[in-house]
Design a protein around this motif. Structure first.
Motif, mmCIF file in Angstrom:
data_model
loop_
_atom_site.group_PDB
_atom_site.id
_atom_site.type_symbol
_atom_site.label_atom_id
_atom_site.label_comp_id
_atom_site.label_asym_id
_atom_site.label_seq_id
_atom_site.Cartn_x
_atom_site.Cartn_y
_atom_site.Cartn_z
ATOM 1 N N VAL A 40 0.848 -1.203 0.000
ATOM 2 C CA VAL A 40 0.000 0.000 0.000
ATOM 3 C C VAL A 40 0.880 1.249 0.000
ATOM 4 N N LEU A 41 1.907 1.279 0.841
ATOM 5 C CA LEU A 41 2.803 2.442 0.892
ATOM 6 C C LEU A 41 3.507 2.660 -0.438
ATOM 7 N N ASP A 42 3.951 1.576 -1.068
ATOM 8 C CA ASP A 42 4.604 1.670 -2.373
ATOM 9 C C ASP A 42 3.628 2.212 -3.420
ATOM 10 N N PHE A 43 2.390 1.736 -3.401
ATOM 11 C CA PHE A 43 1.372 2.206 -4.343
ATOM 12 C C PHE A 43 1.108 3.702 -4.123
ATOM 13 N N GLN A 44 1.037 4.123 -2.870
ATOM 14 C CA GLN A 44 0.811 5.536 -2.554
ATOM 15 C C GLN A 44 1.922 6.406 -3.139
ATOM 16 N N LYS A 45 3.162 5.927 -3.036
ATOM 17 C CA LYS A 45 4.295 6.686 -3.590
ATOM 18 C C LYS A 45 4.196 6.795 -5.110
ATOM 19 N N LYS A 46 3.796 5.709 -5.758
ATOM 20 C CA LYS A 46 3.721 5.688 -7.222
ATOM 21 C C LYS A 46 2.534 6.468 -7.771
ATOM 22 N N TYR A 47 1.373 6.339 -7.101
ATOM 23 C CA TYR A 47 0.128 6.867 -7.673
ATOM 24 C C TYR A 47 -0.511 7.984 -6.864
ATOM 25 N N GLY A 48 0.011 8.273 -5.678
ATOM 26 C CA GLY A 48 -0.568 9.328 -4.851
ATOM 27 C C GLY A 48 -1.954 8.978 -4.337
ATOM 28 N N ALA A 49 -2.284 7.709 -4.262
ATOM 29 C CA ALA A 49 -3.594 7.247 -3.809
ATOM 30 C C ALA A 49 -3.434 5.853 -3.218
ATOM 31 N N GLY A 50 -4.509 5.376 -2.606
ATOM 32 C CA GLY A 50 -4.514 4.022 -2.071
ATOM 33 C C GLY A 50 -4.513 4.026 -0.557
ATOM 34 N N ARG A 51 -5.616 3.546 0.019
ATOM 35 C CA ARG A 51 -5.731 3.499 1.480
ATOM 36 C C ARG A 51 -5.798 2.078 2.000
ATOM 37 N N GLY A 52 -6.072 1.122 1.139
ATOM 38 C CA GLY A 52 -6.223 -0.240 1.608
ATOM 39 C C GLY A 52 -6.039 -1.249 0.500
ATOM 40 N N ILE A 53 -5.815 -2.476 0.930
ATOM 41 C CA ILE A 53 -5.635 -3.574 -0.022
ATOM 42 C C ILE A 53 -6.236 -4.833 0.585
ATOM 43 N N ALA A 54 -6.828 -5.654 -0.248
ATOM 44 C CA ALA A 54 -7.366 -6.945 0.175
ATOM 45 C C ALA A 54 -6.396 -8.036 -0.264
ATOM 46 N N ALA A 55 -6.293 -9.070 0.547
ATOM 47 C CA ALA A 55 -5.336 -10.147 0.282
ATOM 48 C C ALA A 55 -5.425 -10.732 -1.133
ATOM 49 N N PRO A 56 -6.627 -10.894 -1.712
ATOM 50 C CA PRO A 56 -6.668 -11.454 -3.071
ATOM 51 C C PRO A 56 -5.902 -10.607 -4.095
ATOM 52 N N GLN A 57 -5.735 -9.332 -3.817
ATOM 53 C CA GLN A 57 -5.019 -8.470 -4.768
ATOM 54 C C GLN A 57 -3.532 -8.805 -4.852
ATOM 55 N N LYS A 62 -7.344 -15.225 1.168
ATOM 56 C CA LYS A 62 -7.745 -15.232 2.574
ATOM 57 C C LYS A 62 -8.530 -13.959 2.861
ATOM 58 N N ARG A 63 -9.421 -14.015 3.853
ATOM 59 C CA ARG A 63 -10.296 -12.881 4.191
ATOM 60 C C ARG A 63 -9.531 -11.888 5.077
ATOM 61 N N ILE A 64 -8.626 -11.153 4.424
ATOM 62 C CA ILE A 64 -7.770 -10.181 5.087
ATOM 63 C C ILE A 64 -7.811 -8.871 4.320
ATOM 64 N N ILE A 65 -7.928 -7.781 5.055
ATOM 65 C CA ILE A 65 -7.829 -6.430 4.500
ATOM 66 C C ILE A 65 -6.795 -5.688 5.333
ATOM 67 N N CYS A 66 -5.920 -4.963 4.679
ATOM 68 C CA CYS A 66 -4.965 -4.107 5.378
ATOM 69 C C CYS A 66 -5.199 -2.675 4.941
ATOM 70 N N LEU A 67 -5.372 -1.806 5.920
ATOM 71 C CA LEU A 67 -5.592 -0.384 5.670
ATOM 72 C C LEU A 67 -4.391 0.414 6.141
ATOM 73 N N ASN A 68 -4.058 1.444 5.420
ATOM 74 C CA ASN A 68 -3.102 2.446 5.871
ATOM 75 C C ASN A 68 -3.860 3.749 5.928
ATOM 76 N N ILE A 69 -4.475 4.015 7.062
ATOM 77 C CA ILE A 69 -5.232 5.259 7.247
ATOM 78 C C ILE A 69 -4.401 6.109 8.199
ATOM 79 N N ASP A 70 -4.832 6.392 9.385
ATOM 80 C CA ASP A 70 -3.985 7.114 10.341
ATOM 81 C C ASP A 70 -2.811 6.259 10.788
ATOM 82 N N LYS A 71 -3.032 4.958 10.798
ATOM 83 C CA LYS A 71 -2.014 3.973 11.167
ATOM 84 C C LYS A 71 -2.362 2.679 10.443
ATOM 85 N N PRO A 72 -1.431 1.739 10.361
ATOM 86 C CA PRO A 72 -1.751 0.455 9.736
ATOM 87 C C PRO A 72 -2.778 -0.311 10.565
#
Length: 162
Positions: A40-57, A62-72
């Motif tokens: 997510v952090l790498d995507f933010q650097k490249k595209y200036g967007a992106g707050r979350g990612i789901a494991a299938p991506q 697996k039923r996992i979501i990771c968000l980078n909002i105020d904190k991981p």
């Protein structure tokens, strides 16, 4: 920084349903959480967007979501409850199709229940942009992409790349 390639629109794995995480799997999955946060952090650097990612991506079904909002924030086995009747319409983007926006409708408010990395149950009341974000990521866990939720066949637009 270790990152994973993000699966792109058309990859068959993006359309598969993810399996729940078992508590006994948590330790072996920890490296994937770190990879997802870094991706997510790498995507933010490249595209200036992106707050979350789901494991299938990243190819992990697996039923996992990771968000980078105020904190991981790690969200394990999420459940969406009490969606509002009120809907919002917005231009949605996705790391799996970084230069495409899709007009979709999402519930304005909902309740999210999930397990955190300590396997403690959490419940959040979400609305507006956070409710929209969680619905987007949750759809990935069920093999549904924003392009499948387009309002109509004119609900697509390119956004300029950075």
């Amino acid at each position: 920084m270790a990152v994973k390639d993000i699966l792109l629109l058309g990859d068959p794995k993006l359309y598969e349903e993810s399996a729940p995480v078992k508590k006994t799997e948590l330790n072996e999955l920890l490296p994937h959480f770190n990879l997802m946060f870094e991706t997510v952090l790498d995507f933010q650097k490249k595209y200036g967007a992106g707050r979350g990612i789901a494991a299938p991506q990243i190819g992990l079904l697996k039923r996992i979501i990771c968000l980078n909002i105020d904190k991981p924030v790690a969200i394990i086995n999420p459940e969406l409850k009490n969606p509002s009747n009120e809907m919002i319409e917005l231009w949605d983007d996705c790391m799996s199709f970084p230069n495409l926006c899709v007009k979709v409708k999402r519930h304005k408010k909902l309740t999210l229940s999930f397990y955190d990395l300590n396997w403690e149950k959490q419940t959040w009341q979400l609305e507006d942009d956070m409710a929209e974000l969680i619905q987007h990521e949750f759809d990935h866990l069920d093999g549904i992409l924003a392009v499948q939720r387009a309002v109509d066949n004119k609900s697509f637009r390119w956004k300029p790349s950075n």
